[in-house]
Write an enzyme that holds these catalytic residues in place. Sequence first.
Site, PDB file in Angstrom:
ATOM      1  N   CYS A   1       0.817  -1.216   0.000  1.00 43.93           N
ATOM      2  CA  CYS A   1       0.000   0.000   0.000  1.00 43.93           C
ATOM      3  C   CYS A   1       0.849   1.263   0.000  1.00 43.93           C
ATOM      4  O   CYS A   1       0.536   2.242  -0.678  1.00 43.93           O
ATOM      5  CB  CYS A   1      -0.933   0.004   1.208  1.00 43.93           C
ATOM      6  SG  CYS A   1      -1.965  -1.460   1.364  1.00 43.93           S
TER       7      CYS A   1
ATOM      8  N   ASP B   1      -4.927   1.630   5.303  1.00 35.96           N
ATOM      9  CA  ASP B   1      -6.114   2.085   6.011  1.00 35.96           C
ATOM     10  C   ASP B   1      -5.907   3.164   7.069  1.00 35.96           C
ATOM     11  O   ASP B   1      -6.464   4.249   6.985  1.00 35.96           O
ATOM     12  CB  ASP B   1      -6.798   0.885   6.676  1.00 35.96           C
ATOM     13  CG  ASP B   1      -7.290  -0.119   5.652  1.00 35.96           C
ATOM     14  OD1 ASP B   1      -7.034   0.080   4.454  1.00 35.96           O
ATOM     15  OD2 ASP B   1      -7.917  -1.109   6.049  1.00 35.96           O
TER      16      ASP B   1
ATOM     17  N   SER C   1     -13.169  -5.480   7.947  1.00 37.05           N
ATOM     18  CA  SER C   1     -12.431  -4.916   6.831  1.00 37.05           C
ATOM     19  C   SER C   1     -13.414  -4.354   5.823  1.00 37.05           C
ATOM     20  O   SER C   1     -14.550  -4.827   5.706  1.00 37.05           O
ATOM     21  CB  SER C   1     -11.581  -5.999   6.169  1.00 37.05           C
ATOM     22  OG  SER C   1     -11.125  -5.587   4.906  1.00 37.05           O
TER      23      SER C   1
END
Length: 614
Positions: free
Chosen positions: A88, A162, A526
């Site tokens: 990410c 996230d 999630s």
Amino acid sequence: MSCFLFDGKSSNSDVGSKRRMATVEEKFPQGGDRRSVEMTGGDHRDPPKNHVARAPARAFLRAAGFTDDDFRKPIVSISVPWASGQPCNQHFRELGDVLHSEVDRLSGKPFSFGTPVISDGQGQGNEGMRYSLPSRDLISDSIELMHEGYRGDAIITLGGCDKTQPAAIMPLARRNAIGISLYGGSILAGTHPDTCQKLDAASVFEGVGAVSAGLMDIEDLHKIECHALPGPGSCGGMFTANTMAVAIEALGMCLPGTAAHTAMDPATGRLSPRKVQDCKDTAAALVNLYRKGIRARDIITVKSLENAVAVMMSVGGSTNGILHTLAIAHEAGLSGEWNIDRYNAIAERVPLLGNFSPSGKYHMEALDSIGGLPVLMKLLLDRGVLHGDALTCTGKTLAENLAGVSIPSPDQDIIFPFDKPIAAPGQHLVVLKGNLAPNGCVIKLSGKQLGGGSGKFIGPARVYDSEDEAFEAVQTGKIVKGDVLVIRYEGPVGGPGMREMLSPSGALVGAGLGKDVALVTDGRFSGASHGIMVGHVDPEAAVGGPLASLREGDQVEIDLVGRTLNHLVESKVFQERADAFVARPLRADLVGSVLDKYSRLVGGASTGALTTGH
């Protein structure tokens, strides 16, 4: 076999980049009244009163490369949450270098620093996941420490995986900084080598459940594992990272169009030139904010939060978006005006329009192909859903940013028409309360109906005291149609860390039980989770919440019409259980750990699971 990305006739127009800042370049003003002089003492050619006293600080700064001219420049903090083994944010060093160079070129003095970053995907189902949500507040605190400790004048925060997304905004709101954020970009969708099916992280988790149920063999799972994630970037579906990316763009804290730009160029597999341009545009936008004195709390208001939540719901966003927007509102000093009861009122105005994974078929690159988030926001603005007068980081209002933008074309199925949505308003993220969740909880529907359209799901509780126990139960076939799978002691305090239940939820979907088993937890989900998922139950079991008194076989009712989550146990019996509650001690191996500290500081999920001021 030839594989194509989209079914429609959409083309990549990069609408967002055509609507950004004016082409006349401005640079950071030199000298003058700025906060960094508190540390530097300014330039000897025009010395402020503290110039002599700050000579030691300047000596240290000169050792780090500062020159006389640099002491006339505003210090611009740049937070870079980078880690080498995590896709990410793996490209963030490159993005950070571009931002650093661009701020320098625009006559600011860049001050770059790193922060922690925990991968939710890599932590799922193991002890590492306990550290994910705590990292949000730690990253936020780290950014504040660096920006305040070095008396920065303005700041750019990068966000990706996230928790780095809300953490990029929270300290700006908390300290009312002059600042702006930039999303590092979504990963490209993967492609199954045999079927051309589009893949993402959810495909792998659901594949695990399919193997356990005998619906897939290990060889096909291996193919999915090897092709689901083709390179750097945050998870490509409308999971938590992309949910927060669109929310932050709608909030006004990143530039229009940037949320949908992918991290990598699909043609080259290297850093996207448009993401490089995003860095340059973001630095230029910060100059404008600095010159105009526009601060975070000028942008983050009740109106802009309503915009963020409305857009988040319209694209089928993650339940985590509620947790994080609650936290951002608190940090912006809006707790008195913003609470969990606001979300259902917004949901009732917003239909589900985005056809995105995990409940739909597209990924973030598809949204980019039709013009990015601005085309959807224009549609919502024209329908009166958004506040057009909300200020944004361009220095203009949301309506001004969207002037001239076209709504999505009808010859595509990425964004559905407002009058022909995927699901009606109030059919995606819904807040429930009741005798199992007095302070609230969140259900993610994504348009699903309960009880054959009755809006109710009633079933026996199958109670497990950890994610690991529940996952094993699903894997071994102990959970059957009609059950309510309850996973408790996974909240912020009880986890500690409020793990995401993607492993058991993915296993349920993979086993073909996603529409027939409800999952209720004081943990999180999630953004890749879908099914009948009720999370964030507050108060949590660890602090004596009602989940702690639930027993195997108790009937549990989810009522969407009444917006309630209730047990159907006789009240006297249930109260006797509650009176006998005894708090569980922290696991011995965690005593003295960062999770021990977190469990003593953190508040409930219904107020954002914050470690500050709850």
